[in-house]
Motif scaffolding. Structure first.
Motif, PDB file in Angstrom:
ATOM      1  N   PHE A  29       0.868  -1.033  -0.129  1.00 42.45           N
ATOM      2  CA  PHE A  29      -0.142  -0.019   0.210  1.00 42.45           C
ATOM      3  C   PHE A  29       1.058   1.306   0.078  1.00 42.45           C
ATOM      4  N   GLY A  30       0.780   2.189  -0.907  1.00 45.02           N
ATOM      5  CA  GLY A  30       1.510   3.401  -1.117  1.00 45.02           C
ATOM      6  C   GLY A  30       0.895   4.721  -1.109  1.00 45.02           C
ATOM      7  N   VAL A  31       1.328   5.487  -0.349  1.00 45.09           N
ATOM      8  CA  VAL A  31       0.743   6.809  -0.123  1.00 45.09           C
ATOM      9  C   VAL A  31       1.781   8.041  -0.514  1.00 45.09           C
ATOM     10  N   GLY A  32       1.451   8.942  -1.327  1.00 44.12           N
ATOM     11  CA  GLY A  32       2.525   9.677  -1.877  1.00 44.12           C
ATOM     12  C   GLY A  32       1.897  11.312  -1.990  1.00 44.12           C
ATOM     13  N   LEU A  33       2.735  12.411  -1.800  1.00 44.03           N
ATOM     14  CA  LEU A  33       2.376  13.827  -2.044  1.00 44.03           C
ATOM     15  C   LEU A  33       3.347  14.179  -2.973  1.00 44.03           C
ATOM     16  N   MET A  34       2.736  15.300  -3.788  1.00 44.03           N
ATOM     17  CA  MET A  34       3.478  15.968  -4.684  1.00 44.03           C
ATOM     18  C   MET A  34       3.282  17.483  -4.666  1.00 44.03           C
ATOM     19  N   ALA A  35       4.338  18.348  -4.826  1.00 45.99           N
ATOM     20  CA  ALA A  35       4.099  19.785  -5.113  1.00 45.99           C
ATOM     21  C   ALA A  35       4.957  20.114  -6.500  1.00 45.99           C
ATOM     22  N   GLN A  36       4.160  20.888  -7.226  1.00 48.58           N
ATOM     23  CA  GLN A  36       4.736  21.470  -8.477  1.00 48.58           C
ATOM     24  C   GLN A  36       4.595  22.832  -8.907  1.00 48.58           C
ATOM     25  N   THR A  37       5.549  23.530  -9.366  1.00 50.29           N
ATOM     26  CA  THR A  37       5.268  24.871  -9.544  1.00 50.29           C
ATOM     27  C   THR A  37       6.114  25.216 -10.981  1.00 50.29           C
ATOM     28  N   ASP A  38       5.337  25.976 -11.719  1.00 50.47           N
ATOM     29  CA  ASP A  38       5.645  26.422 -13.086  1.00 50.47           C
ATOM     30  C   ASP A  38       5.744  27.928 -13.131  1.00 50.47           C
ATOM     31  N   LYS A  39       6.611  28.637 -13.783  1.00 52.62           N
ATOM     32  CA  LYS A  39       6.623  30.106 -14.180  1.00 52.62           C
ATOM     33  C   LYS A  39       6.959  30.223 -15.497  1.00 52.62           C
ATOM     34  N   ALA A  40       6.245  30.928 -16.191  1.00 53.11           N
ATOM     35  CA  ALA A  40       6.570  30.946 -17.711  1.00 53.11           C
ATOM     36  C   ALA A  40       6.443  32.467 -18.152  1.00 53.11           C
ATOM     37  N   GLY A  41       7.559  32.842 -18.827  1.00 57.99           N
ATOM     38  CA  GLY A  41       7.249  34.160 -19.690  1.00 57.99           C
ATOM     39  C   GLY A  41       7.335  35.473 -19.095  1.00 57.99           C
ATOM     40  N   ASP A  42       7.338  36.357 -20.043  1.00 55.24           N
ATOM     41  CA  ASP A  42       7.184  37.889 -19.604  1.00 55.24           C
ATOM     42  C   ASP A  42       6.204  38.245 -18.597  1.00 55.24           C
ATOM     43  N   ALA A  86       4.692  36.605 -16.344  1.00 58.40           N
ATOM     44  CA  ALA A  86       4.675  35.737 -15.067  1.00 58.40           C
ATOM     45  C   ALA A  86       3.596  34.636 -14.852  1.00 58.40           C
ATOM     46  N   LEU A  87       3.334  34.022 -15.971  1.00 65.58           N
ATOM     47  CA  LEU A  87       2.186  33.115 -15.845  1.00 65.58           C
ATOM     48  C   LEU A  87       2.561  31.907 -14.898  1.00 65.58           C
ATOM     49  N   SER A  88       2.069  31.519 -13.821  1.00 66.92           N
ATOM     50  CA  SER A  88       2.482  30.603 -12.780  1.00 66.92           C
ATOM     51  C   SER A  88       1.398  29.477 -12.673  1.00 66.92           C
ATOM     52  N   SER A  89       1.633  28.215 -12.381  1.00 63.68           N
ATOM     53  CA  SER A  89       0.900  27.169 -12.305  1.00 63.68           C
ATOM     54  C   SER A  89       1.384  26.493 -11.161  1.00 63.68           C
TER      55      SER A  89
END
Length: 336
Positions: free
Chosen positions: A83-96, A98-101
Motif C-alpha cells: 500500500f502506497g501513499v504519496g504527496l507531490m508539489a509542483q510549480t511552473d513559471k513562464a514568460g514575460d 509571469a504565468l504561474s501554475s
C-alpha cells in the motif's frame, strides 16, 4: 504581444493544454507516469526533487520545480501486498507575464502480489490534484495599446482586462500497472493511466467550455542483462490528450561500478526521442540510496527556429531510504 485585448495569449498555450507534462524523463517523476507507482519501492520511503529550465533560447524561459515523497506499507507480516501513499508539489513559471501554475497532489496506490514469491504485482492508483494559476496583467503588451497614429499608449493590460487573472480547479486521475520482477536483472512493466477524468474547467474568463481534456498515458519498460556489469532498460510511453499525441522511445544502459550484479553503485547512460519534437540524452548515477540524474532536450521540431534548437536542462535527485525498526522484508521493485 497580443493583437487585441482578448486572452489569446500565445505564451499561455504551452502550459494550458498539458499541465504537469513538462518533465523530460517521467520515470523520474513517478506520479506523472502512473498513479499506481506510489509506494512501489524496495525500501520504506522515496524523496524526489526535479528542476527544469525550458526553452532557454527565448528571453524569459520557463522554469519548473517539483518535489514528491511517497511511502510503502506492507500488508501483514506474511503478505507481500504493498500500500502506497504519496504527496507531490509542483510549480511552473513562464514568460514575460509571469504565468504561474501550482499543483498539489495526493496519491494512493495498492499493488497486489499475484504469487507467493513477490514476482508478479498488479496495482492501481488514485491521484487527487489541486491546481491554481495566475498571470500578471500589468506586464501584458497588446495591439490595442498602439494608437492609430502609431504612437504607444502606456496604459496597462489590466485597464482593459476586467476579468480574473487567476484560476483553480480539482481533478482526479487513476492508473493501473502490471509488474513482473524475475530478479535484480530482469523485470517487465506495462501500465495505463487516465488523467483529468473529471475534465475540470480551466479558464481566466470563467468560460465553462474551456476544460482540461482527459489524457491517456500508456507505458512499457523492461530490464535485462547484457553482461555481468551491464543491464539494458528499454522504455516507451504514449500519451494522448484531445487531438494531441506524444510518443517517447528510448533506452538506458546501467553500468555497475562493482563486480556484484546487485550493487547500489552504478551509472546510467541513455538517449530518448520524443517523436517529431526532440532528442534528449540522459545521465544518472546511483550512490547507495541516492540517485542524481541529468538530461537535456535538443529541439528538432518545426519550432527549432524560434528555440534556436535549445531545449532545456533537467536535474533530478532521488533518495530511497528505510526506516529503522521497520519490516526488513525486501521486495525487488524496479529502481529506474
Amino acid at each position: 504581444w497580443l493583437r487585441n485585448g482578448n486572452l489569446a495569449i500565445l505564451q499561455l498555450y504551452a502550459s494550458w493544454l498539458n499541465p504537469g507534462n513538462w518533465v523530460l524523463d517521467r520515470y523520474q517523476s513517478f506520479f506523472l507516469l502512473n498513479p499506481a507507482n506510489a509506494g512501489f519501492i524496495n525500501c520504506d520511503y522515496r524523496l524526489t526533487g526535479i528542476y527544469k529550465n525550458q526553452w532557454t533560447g527565448i528571453p524569459v524561459p520557463y522554469t519548473s520545480f517539483a518535489c514528491t515523497g511517497d511511502m510503502r506499507f506492507i500488508k501483514g507480516s506474511s503478505s507481500k501486498d504493498l500500500f502506497g501513499v504519496g504527496l507531490m508539489a509542483q510549480t511552473d513559471k513562464a514568460g514575460d507575464i509571469a504565468l504561474s501554475s501550482n499543483q498539489f497532489s495526493l496519491d494512493l496506490a495498492y499493488n497486489k502480489n499475484l504469487d507467493h514469491f513477490g514476482m508478479q504485482y498488479f496495482g492501481g492508483g488514485l491521484l487527487i490534484n489541486y491546481a491554481a494559476g495566475s498571470f500578471d496583467a500589468s506586464k501584458v503588451v497588446t495591439g490595442s495599446m498602439i494608437n492609430p497614429n502609431l504612437t504607444f499608449n502606456y496604459g496597462t493590460f489590466g485597464s482593459y482586462w476586467s476579468r480574473a487573472s487567476t484560476y483553480n480547479y480539482i481533478d482526479v486521475s487513476a492508473g493501473a500497472q502490471w509488474n513482473l520482477i524475475h530478479d535484480h536483472q530482469k523485470n517487465f512493466t506495462v501500465g495505463v493511466a487516465a488523467y483529468h477524468l473529471n475534465q475540470p474547467k480551466k479558464s481566466f474568463e470563467g468560460n465553462s467550455s474551456s476544460k482540461v481534456a482527459m489524457k491517456i498515458v500508456g507505458n512499457g519498460a523492461a530490464q535485462f542483462k547484457v553482461s555481468d556489469r551491464v543491464q539494458a532498460y528499454p522504455k516507451a510511453m504514449v500519451a494522448v490528450q484531445g487531438v494531441y499525441k506524444e510518443i517517447d522511445l528510448g533506452s538506458f544502459a546501467r553500468i555497475n561500478l562493482a563486480s556484484l550484479h546487485n550493487t547500489d553503485y552504478a551509472i546510467y547512460l541513455g538517449t530518448w526521442y520524443r517523436v517529431g519534437d526532440a532528442f534528449y540524452p540522459v545521465f544518472r548515477v546511483d550512490m547507495n540510496g541516492l540517485s542524481l540524474g541529468l538530461s537535456y532536450d535538443v529541439n528538432v521540431s518545426t519550432l527549432k527556429g524560434l528555440s534556436e534548437i535549445y531545449g532545456g536542462p533537467e536535474i533530478s535527485l532521488i533518495y530511497i531510504g528505510c526506516l529503522p525498526g521497520t519490516n526488513p522484508k525486501q521486495i525487488f521493485c524496479p529502481r529506474f
